[in-house]
Design a protein around this motif. Structure first.
Motif, PDB file in Angstrom:
ATOM      1  N   ILE A   7      22.053   0.194  -4.853  1.00  0.00           N
ATOM      2  CA  ILE A   7      21.051   0.481  -4.001  1.00  0.00           C
ATOM      3  C   ILE A   7      20.051  -0.729  -3.787  1.00  0.00           C
ATOM      4  O   ILE A   7      19.822  -1.262  -5.000  1.00  0.00           O
ATOM      5  N   LEU A   8      19.612  -1.033  -2.448  1.00  0.00           N
ATOM      6  CA  LEU A   8      19.050  -2.169  -2.159  1.00  0.00           C
ATOM      7  C   LEU A   8      17.781  -1.976  -1.233  1.00  0.00           C
ATOM      8  O   LEU A   8      18.084  -0.799  -0.466  1.00  0.00           O
ATOM      9  N   ASN A   9      16.742  -2.781  -1.497  1.00  0.00           N
ATOM     10  CA  ASN A   9      15.738  -2.686  -0.346  1.00  0.00           C
ATOM     11  C   ASN A   9      16.034  -3.274   0.805  1.00  0.00           C
ATOM     12  O   ASN A   9      16.659  -4.470   0.592  1.00  0.00           O
ATOM     13  N   ASP A  10      15.657  -2.819   2.081  1.00  0.00           N
ATOM     14  CA  ASP A  10      16.100  -3.649   3.391  1.00  0.00           C
ATOM     15  C   ASP A  10      15.829  -4.904   3.343  1.00  0.00           C
ATOM     16  O   ASP A  10      16.469  -5.735   4.113  1.00  0.00           O
ATOM     17  N   HIS A  11      14.530  -5.554   2.978  1.00  0.00           N
ATOM     18  CA  HIS A  11      14.171  -6.609   3.035  1.00  0.00           C
ATOM     19  C   HIS A  11      14.863  -7.730   2.130  1.00  0.00           C
ATOM     20  O   HIS A  11      14.774  -8.910   2.421  1.00  0.00           O
ATOM     21  N   PHE A  12      15.780  -7.008   1.435  1.00  0.00           N
ATOM     22  CA  PHE A  12      16.566  -8.144   0.754  1.00  0.00           C
ATOM     23  C   PHE A  12      17.972  -8.123   0.901  1.00  0.00           C
ATOM     24  O   PHE A  12      19.012  -8.924   0.265  1.00  0.00           O
ATOM     25  N   TYR A  13      18.598  -7.434   2.087  1.00  0.00           N
ATOM     26  CA  TYR A  13      19.823  -7.375   2.321  1.00  0.00           C
ATOM     27  C   TYR A  13      20.508  -8.653   2.710  1.00  0.00           C
ATOM     28  O   TYR A  13      21.461  -9.247   2.019  1.00  0.00           O
ATOM     29  N   ASP A  14      19.864  -9.654   3.435  1.00  0.00           N
ATOM     30  CA  ASP A  14      20.157 -10.918   3.757  1.00  0.00           C
ATOM     31  C   ASP A  14      20.263 -11.628   2.726  1.00  0.00           C
ATOM     32  O   ASP A  14      21.071 -12.651   2.290  1.00  0.00           O
ATOM     33  N   PHE A  15      19.241 -11.630   1.650  1.00  0.00           N
ATOM     34  CA  PHE A  15      19.034 -12.607   0.521  1.00  0.00           C
ATOM     35  C   PHE A  15      20.264 -12.332  -0.354  1.00  0.00           C
ATOM     36  O   PHE A  15      20.805 -13.339  -0.813  1.00  0.00           O
ATOM     37  N   ILE A  16      20.758 -11.133  -0.643  1.00  0.00           N
ATOM     38  CA  ILE A  16      21.671 -11.000  -1.589  1.00  0.00           C
ATOM     39  C   ILE A  16      23.072 -11.725  -1.517  1.00  0.00           C
ATOM     40  O   ILE A  16      23.498 -12.290  -2.449  1.00  0.00           O
ATOM     41  N   THR A 200       5.881  -7.780  -0.667  1.00  0.00           N
ATOM     42  CA  THR A 200       5.025  -7.251  -1.273  1.00  0.00           C
ATOM     43  C   THR A 200       5.585  -5.843  -1.622  1.00  0.00           C
ATOM     44  O   THR A 200       6.742  -5.434  -1.314  1.00  0.00           O
ATOM     45  N   CYS A 201       4.714  -4.958  -2.326  1.00  0.00           N
ATOM     46  CA  CYS A 201       5.023  -3.766  -2.687  1.00  0.00           C
ATOM     47  C   CYS A 201       5.478  -2.701  -1.473  1.00  0.00           C
ATOM     48  O   CYS A 201       6.424  -1.868  -1.786  1.00  0.00           O
ATOM     49  N   ASP A 202       5.140  -3.149  -0.278  1.00  0.00           N
ATOM     50  CA  ASP A 202       5.546  -2.263   1.025  1.00  0.00           C
ATOM     51  C   ASP A 202       6.996  -2.607   1.326  1.00  0.00           C
ATOM     52  O   ASP A 202       7.677  -1.872   1.963  1.00  0.00           O
ATOM     53  N   ASP A 203       7.670  -3.608   0.738  1.00  0.00           N
ATOM     54  CA  ASP A 203       9.061  -3.726   0.906  1.00  0.00           C
ATOM     55  C   ASP A 203       9.871  -3.147   0.013  1.00  0.00           C
ATOM     56  O   ASP A 203      11.098  -2.928  -0.211  1.00  0.00           O
ATOM     57  N   ASN A 204       9.483  -2.386  -1.157  1.00  0.00           N
ATOM     58  CA  ASN A 204       9.984  -1.627  -2.112  1.00  0.00           C
ATOM     59  C   ASN A 204       9.835  -0.180  -1.763  1.00  0.00           C
ATOM     60  O   ASN A 204       8.986   0.302  -2.092  1.00  0.00           O
ATOM     61  N   PHE A 205      10.816   0.292  -1.158  1.00  0.00           N
ATOM     62  CA  PHE A 205      10.939   1.856  -0.838  1.00  0.00           C
ATOM     63  C   PHE A 205      11.047   2.798  -2.031  1.00  0.00           C
ATOM     64  O   PHE A 205      10.586   4.100  -1.841  1.00  0.00           O
ATOM     65  N   PHE A 206      11.069   2.325  -3.004  1.00  0.00           N
ATOM     66  CA  PHE A 206      11.310   3.293  -4.273  1.00  0.00           C
ATOM     67  C   PHE A 206      10.022   3.356  -5.204  1.00  0.00           C
ATOM     68  O   PHE A 206       9.991   3.870  -6.010  1.00  0.00           O
ATOM     69  N   LEU A 207       8.975   2.649  -4.784  1.00  0.00           N
ATOM     70  CA  LEU A 207       7.955   2.718  -5.636  1.00  0.00           C
ATOM     71  C   LEU A 207       7.054   4.051  -5.291  1.00  0.00           C
ATOM     72  O   LEU A 207       6.735   4.360  -4.004  1.00  0.00           O
ATOM     73  N   PRO A 208       6.347   4.544  -6.266  1.00  0.00           N
ATOM     74  CA  PRO A 208       5.576   5.730  -6.021  1.00  0.00           C
ATOM     75  C   PRO A 208       4.312   5.249  -5.045  1.00  0.00           C
ATOM     76  O   PRO A 208       3.776   4.180  -5.562  1.00  0.00           O
ATOM     77  N   LYS A 209       3.874   6.164  -4.417  1.00  0.00           N
ATOM     78  CA  LYS A 209       2.645   5.891  -3.596  1.00  0.00           C
ATOM     79  C   LYS A 209       1.452   5.610  -4.490  1.00  0.00           C
ATOM     80  O   LYS A 209       0.623   4.746  -4.131  1.00  0.00           O
ATOM     81  N   SER A 210       1.326   6.223  -5.550  1.00  0.00           N
ATOM     82  CA  SER A 210       0.118   5.929  -6.441  1.00  0.00           C
ATOM     83  C   SER A 210       0.188   4.606  -7.121  1.00  0.00           C
ATOM     84  O   SER A 210      -0.976   3.981  -7.347  1.00  0.00           O
TER      85      SER A 210
END
Length: 433
Positions: A7-16, A200-210
């Protein structure tokens, strides 16, 4: 590896999967998942090609609970954990195809000398590593056939850190690669064989909102940390020494000085050694309005006294007084013998703190934009802190040679209580025009 699902975050697809560049520079806020994706990128490459990778942090003792543990976690998520051999003494990961990951700390540089054929290096929290260490690692990155890569990941720090100066801008040495603001806007850029990535944390979809809300709350009580942790941006870390420091066009500065009713003109010099800088400044004081103007600078390194004397011979010709560091008796004696009007400043126990407080009492410090080295040192100058995080009022994040030059120039001037009869001469026109 082709059928491994991760599982990847979208913002890192190209980087990988990008391996076209030599350098990969990842900077971002807390919780952006940059280190996690570096670990995935590393794992994939080492399964695809037989390589030796080196993972480095400044302190070796931090590697086991950070990078080593993260790579184990990633191996589990990729479903390849059982194909790898993890050793903790020494820290080491072996791959079934002969690839390996070795771990080193820059606090034991002798162990770097035994490393050979490293084609891939990951510098985690690279801003903590010294610039000399970075250059040493570049020398260790070599292989007879494989393409070489270095991945650097970090949270942003002060713009005085070597990572900013090397990968973005070093105004003191007139070096420019990329505006950090451009990176914040575009998020991914490629320049000079370097892949830049901001997150930023906005690029990590798996972080809790808190978690994000917790980072947002920092803005109210710790704006410096909010800039780093939430926004992932370089800037000033810590308390500024001279918050009243301003930059103005040179013509405006000179016009303002000409308008001072009784300008007090001063010159001060800090002598540099082999690895430090010589700084000579011309200053003008508007005593009535408590404004300090900096309108001329000389800044050099690796020059002999005869070379410097030639550079600043206008002071000899004009007999303009230069106040210099009293700890450097030999150069002062030399310049006097050469015909310069140079005197030692007054130094005493606690003078660093006293002089710093004196300069802080100016309502404004206005620096000509032509004094680039002064701007570079003083604009973002911050206090050093002790182990408890308390500021040290006479120590700073850098060695500011131009600040020392100001101390010496104004050693017989008091911002708050200047009275007549102290030998200060008012001049109608500042020199150096």
């Amino acid at each position: 590896m082709s059928n491994v699902q991760v599982i990847l975050n979208d913002h890192f697809y190209d980087f990988i999967d990008d391996w076209e560049q030599k350098f990969y520079f990842l900077v971002g806020g807390y919780g952006s998942s940059k280190s996690y994706h570096v670990a995935i990128k590393l794992m994939k490459k080492l399964f695809q090609e037989k390589r030796t990778a080196l993972v480095v942090r400044e302190v070796f003792g931090t590697l086991r609970d950070s990078c080593f543990s993260l790579l184990k976690e990633v191996a589990e998520s990729m479903g390849v954990y059982n194909t790898l051999k993890f050793s903790t003494s020494p820290l080491h990961i072996s791959f079934p195809n002969g690839s390996e990951i070795i771990f080193r700390g820059m606090d034991d540089p002798q162990k770097l000398k035994s490393i050979h054929n490293v084609s891939l290096i990951w510098l985690e929290e690279c801003s903590e590593i010294k610039y000399e260490g970075f250059k040493e690692l570049l020398g260790r990155l070599r292989h007879p056939t494989l393409k070489l890569h270095m991945i650097l990941s970090t949270n942003p720090v002060s713009k005085s850190n070597w990572t900013f100066k090397h990968f973005f801008e070093d105004s003191k040495n007139k070096f420019f690669v990329l505006s950090d603001e451009e990176l914040y806007q575009k998020k991914i850029l490629i320049k000079n064989n370097t892949y830049y990535h901001h997150s930023t944390c906005d690029d990590n979809f798996f972080l809790p909102k808190s978690y994000t809300e917790q980072l947002e709350e920092l803005e109210q009580h710790d704006p410096d940390l909010h800039r780093i942790a939430r926004k992932g941006r370089f800037g000033i870390n810590g308390k500024r020494v001279l918050p009243q420091f301003e930059i103005a066009p040179h013509e405006e500065v000179m016009e303002a000085i000409k308008g001072i009713r009784k300008p007090i003109l001063k010159s001060g010099m800090d002598f540099g050694m082999v690895t430090s800088y010589n700084a000579l400044l011309r200053l003008a004081v508007d005593h009535e309005n408590k404004i300090l103007y900096i309108y001329w600078e000389y800044y050099s390194r690796d020059k002999t006294d005869p070379e410097i004397a030639e550079d600043i011979k206008e002071f000899k010709d004009s007999r303009e007084l230069i106040k210099a560091d009293s700890a450097e008796a030999k150069p002062i004696k030399y310049y006097k013998q050469m015909g310069f009007n140079m005197r030692a400043c007054k130094k005493f126990q606690g003078s660093r703190l006293a002089y710093t407080k004196k300069i802080k009492r100016f309502k404004k410090i206005i620096c000509s934009e032509s004094c680039g080295n002064t701007i570079d040192e003083l604009k973002d100058l911050t206090y050093a802190v002790d182990k408890d995080g308390e500021i040290i009022e006479d120590q700073f994040n850098i060695d500011p040679h131009t600040f020392s030059a100001i101390w010496y120039a104004l050693d017989d001037y008091e911002v708050s209580n200047l009275k007549g009869g102290n030998g200060i001469i008012a001049m109608k026109k500042p020199r150096g025009l």
